[in-house]
Design a protein around this motif. Structure first.
Motif, PDB file in Angstrom:
ATOM      1  N   GLU A 353       0.834  -1.204   0.000  1.00 54.59           N
ATOM      2  CA  GLU A 353       0.000   0.000   0.000  1.00 54.59           C
ATOM      3  C   GLU A 353       0.869   1.255   0.000  1.00 54.59           C
ATOM      4  O   GLU A 353       0.522   2.251  -0.629  1.00 54.59           O
ATOM      5  CB  GLU A 353      -0.935  -0.003   1.204  1.00 54.59           C
ATOM      6  CG  GLU A 353      -2.016  -1.072   1.167  1.00 54.59           C
ATOM      7  CD  GLU A 353      -2.993  -0.878   0.014  1.00 54.59           C
ATOM      8  OE1 GLU A 353      -3.096   0.259  -0.493  1.00 54.59           O
ATOM      9  OE2 GLU A 353      -3.643  -1.863  -0.385  1.00 54.59           O
ATOM     10  N   LYS A 356       2.048   1.651  -3.546  1.00 53.44           N
ATOM     11  CA  LYS A 356       0.960   2.212  -4.360  1.00 53.44           C
ATOM     12  C   LYS A 356       0.798   3.700  -4.096  1.00 53.44           C
ATOM     13  O   LYS A 356       0.630   4.506  -5.026  1.00 53.44           O
ATOM     14  CB  LYS A 356      -0.353   1.487  -4.058  1.00 53.44           C
ATOM     15  CG  LYS A 356      -0.482   0.116  -4.687  1.00 53.44           C
ATOM     16  CD  LYS A 356      -1.699  -0.612  -4.144  1.00 53.44           C
ATOM     17  CE  LYS A 356      -2.958   0.182  -4.382  1.00 53.44           C
ATOM     18  NZ  LYS A 356      -4.151  -0.512  -3.835  1.00 53.44           N
ATOM     19  N   LYS A 360       2.639   4.411  -7.476  1.00 49.57           N
ATOM     20  CA  LYS A 360       1.539   4.241  -8.414  1.00 49.57           C
ATOM     21  C   LYS A 360       0.617   5.457  -8.472  1.00 49.57           C
ATOM     22  O   LYS A 360       0.101   5.807  -9.536  1.00 49.57           O
ATOM     23  CB  LYS A 360       0.724   3.005  -8.041  1.00 49.57           C
ATOM     24  CG  LYS A 360       1.439   1.686  -8.275  1.00 49.57           C
ATOM     25  CD  LYS A 360       1.658   1.461  -9.763  1.00 49.57           C
ATOM     26  CE  LYS A 360       2.264   0.087 -10.034  1.00 49.57           C
ATOM     27  NZ  LYS A 360       2.486  -0.131 -11.481  1.00 49.57           N
ATOM     28  N   TYR A 522      -8.232   5.263  -5.697  1.00 52.13           N
ATOM     29  CA  TYR A 522      -7.428   4.514  -6.673  1.00 52.13           C
ATOM     30  C   TYR A 522      -8.045   3.143  -6.945  1.00 52.13           C
ATOM     31  O   TYR A 522      -8.107   2.682  -8.080  1.00 52.13           O
ATOM     32  CB  TYR A 522      -6.005   4.375  -6.144  1.00 52.13           C
ATOM     33  CG  TYR A 522      -5.050   3.664  -7.081  1.00 52.13           C
ATOM     34  CD1 TYR A 522      -4.456   4.340  -8.139  1.00 52.13           C
ATOM     35  CD2 TYR A 522      -4.743   2.315  -6.903  1.00 52.13           C
ATOM     36  CE1 TYR A 522      -3.582   3.690  -8.995  1.00 52.13           C
ATOM     37  CE2 TYR A 522      -3.868   1.662  -7.752  1.00 52.13           C
ATOM     38  CZ  TYR A 522      -3.290   2.350  -8.795  1.00 52.13           C
ATOM     39  OH  TYR A 522      -2.432   1.703  -9.638  1.00 52.13           O
TER      40      TYR A 522
END
Length: 667
Positions: A353, A356, A360, A522
């Motif tokens: 996480e 991300k 990301k 997301y």
């Protein structure tokens, strides 16, 4: 037209409105941030009257240097010759007196550049919305239409750059007109003292139009290159590379000297181009094959050529390549990813996480931007705070624990100096009654000097003695001892320099909104929300795994940004007696917890981190109810930033002010 409507749908229009309101509100607040914006009154008139003399010195210096043998050929000679030619074209008569405050504020305000760049990045990312819907191959397989679609998107990026430049900076100019009224923009730019060294014959109005044109061009270039990075490398790698590149450009812009052999990196720089005034506040040439070329011409040519090259490369990637063709760039990145996976350890759920969130979703980009904004702001303002050296004399003499004996000794010293002052005053009265001679005049002058110095010592001791009495009263009331220490650096950090703290808190807020807006959105925009909700036993674990990295990011960003002010004051003045009780500081006597100054600093940063985490959790909650990252970002800005501006107007409304809370809520 359908592509334009898709990009400028309700969500992005809301984002535009929020950016404009936030930009205008922060710009209005900047009016009171500086006591002295630029030269005014007699100082400005003296500057205008003396400019012709300064101008003549520049011309004479150029002619003198050109006549020297060592400057008759090569880059130096060409540079001197062109400098003289450029200055010769200036119209000195057009340099006139006027109210420059609003114009200088308008030209120096840099937060609008961040809003413009952020909006263009968001629009660029929105161009590849087919990825989220799994329609990449469908779009790329349309041989006749994909090139047309690409050029439509480039046109939209160009329109967006111009449109947002007009809205953001136009709003700033309207605010300037409302605050300061109209100003004569037909004067030469040298009418502003900040542009005294500008060699070009250009009016303020022409400079503003050129500046806005360059900002629009650079923002379009930034958006186009970011669009290509997203297309070739994917979201995570594109954001990471962009953050590293932005940080590098900023550091090169700030750290490379104008006279360094590496000054190409300073001037051929996106950050410098956004700021733009560096090209006009000095006469500077780059050495291009032995010829002196104005840096302004170089950056304009490079910007246009790079933008054109980016458009062409984008057309090759998006308009000419078939789906069946080998995806060369994707193959390379896939190989790198597989190699990294073999070398890396297995991530835990919180680690994934965090990856991300930072990579990301581009969180590292927004955190880097917030830190660099705060660093840039800190380096822009110089402290004018001065230590009272008369008081320092007494602080050093009575330094240590405040006791009955030290207070009594200081009071006796005070009475002694009072008697000295009375003696000098009686002596002056006696001398003034005598017949005036040279000897008497010298004695009067000496006595007046002694009165002045003794008065200064007495006033300084009075301030220190008041501090000592307050400390002794605190000891009597609580039983805790306090020390007599110099309070200047702590007074600057905790009381005088609230403007830097508030600016840092604002930048932290912007960084948190950008970094955390996609933490739940997301998954929603990638159609994973229902999948996650269907995992009955794992839902709570996933939420904790998301919120834990979010809190870590909030704490790290808050601490890093606020430490800039802390370190800057340390380098400027230093922190003395940091292990003494915090109640040793006169303005901290009412603080309820008895602890050292270092302990108070730890508590202060901890409270700031806790409130930052609370604000970050609000962003996470907003993200959870939003369909995508951009919507979450826009709503978060509205929910957190707008009330912060409102609280500046309504007294006692600090509890809704996220900037106030991130700054420690008065701790």
């Amino acid at each position: 037209m359908s592509e334009f409507i898709r990009v400028y749908r309700k969500r992005n229009i809301l984002l535009i409105i929020i950016f404009i309101i936030l930009n205008a509100g922060l710009f209005l607040l900047s009016f009171s941030a500086e006591k002295e914006i630029t030269l005014t009154g007699d100082e400005l008139q003296s500057y205008v009257d003396g400019f012709e003399e300064y101008y003549d010195k520049i011309k004479n210096s150029s002619e003198t240097m050109l006549s020297l043998n060592m400057y008759r050929e090569g880059f130096a000679a060409d540079s001197i010759k062109k400098t003289a030619e450029i200055y010769a074209e200036n119209d000195i008569q057009n340099i006139r007196y006027g109210d420059n405050r609003g114009t200088v504020l308008f030209l120096q305000y840099s937060l609008s550049d961040i809003f413009l760049a952020a909006f263009m990045v968001i629009i660029s990312a929105d161009m590849l919305s087919e990825r989220k819907k799994g329609l990449v191959k469908a779009v790329r397989s349309t041989k006749l239409g994909r090139g047309t679609l690409y050029f439509y998107r480039i046109i939209i990026l160009g329109f967006s750059a111009v449109f947002m430049t007009i809205l953001l900076y136009g709003g700033n100019y309207v605010a300037v007109l409302a605050k300061f009224g109209g100003t004569d923009t037909l004067r030469n730019i040298q009418s502003l003292p900040e542009f005294m060294q500008c060699p070009y014959n250009i009016t303020i109005r022409e400079y503003i139009f050129r500046m806005l044109g360059m900002k629009a061009l650079v923002s379009f270039l930034t958006a186009t290159v970011f669009y290509l990075l997203l297309s070739v490398l994917g979201t995570g790698l594109a954001y990471t590379i962009s953050a590293v590149f932005a940080a590098g450009e900023f550091l090169l812009c700030k750290l490379v000297s104008a006279v360094s052999s590496l000054n190409y990196f300073r001037y051929i720089n996106i950050c410098t181009a956004f700021k733009y005034d560096s090209y006009y506040t000095e006469c500077f040439f780059l050495n291009i094959f032995g010829k002196a070329v104005p840096v302004l011409s170089v950056i304009c040519v490079i910007s246009v050529v790079t933008a054109a090259a980016a458009v062409v490369i984008g057309y090759v990637i998006h308009g000419k390549r078939y789906v069946s063709e080998q995806d060369y760039f994707r193959k390379i990145t896939d190989r790198i990813s597989r190699a990294v996976e073999k070398l890396s350890f297995q991530r835990t759920l919180p680690g994934w996480e965090m990856y991300k969130l930072l990579i990301k979703q581009g969180g590292i980009f927004f955190m880097t931007a917030a830190f660099l904004l705060a660093l840039s702001s800190a380096s822009k303002y110089n402290y004018l705070y001065r230590t009272n050296y008369r008081e320092t004399e007494w602080y050093n003499k009575y330094h240590g624990t405040i006791t009955e004996e030290t207070v009594s000794s200081a009071e006796q010293e005070y009475e002694k100096i009072e008697k000295q002052l009375d003696f000098f005053r009686r002596r002056l009265e006696e001398l003034m009654s005598r017949e005036m001679t040279d000897t008497v005049g010298m004695q009067i002058s000496t006595t007046q000097y002694n009165i002045q110095k003794t008065t200064e010592r007495l006033d300084a001791l009075d301030t220190v003695l008041e501090n000592m009495r307050g400390g002794l009263a605190y000891t009597r009331r609580t039983g805790h001892s306090v020390d007599l220490i110099r309070p200047y650096s702590y007074d600057l950090l905790l009381q005088k320099d609230n403007a830097s703290k508030n600016r840092a808190s604002l930048f932290i807020l912007i960084g948190l909104v950008g970094a955390l807006s996609g933490i739940f959105a997301y998954d929603t925009q990638n159609n994973m929300k229902n999948t996650i909700r269907s995992s009955y036993r794992g839902r709570a674990k996933v939420r904790i795994s998301k919120l834990l990295p979010a809190c870590i990011i909030c704490a790290v960003l808050c601490t890093a940004v606020h430490l800039i002010q802390f370190v800057q004051i340390k380098n400027y003045m230093g922190y003395n007696d940091i292990l003494s009780p915090v109640q040793s500081l006169p303005f901290m006597r009412d603080f309820g917890i008895y602890m050292s100054i270092s302990g108070y600093f730890i508590l202060m940063f901890a409270v700031r981190a806790v409130f930052s985490c609370a604000v970050g959790l609000v962003c996470c909650l907003i993200s959870k109810i939003c369909p995508d990252t951009a919507s979450a970002m826009g709503i978060s800005i509205f929910v957190l930033a707008v009330p912060s501006l409102v609280s500046q107007i309504i007294p006692g409304a600090d509890f809704i002010n996220a900037v106030y809370l991130i700054g420690g809520a008065g701790i």
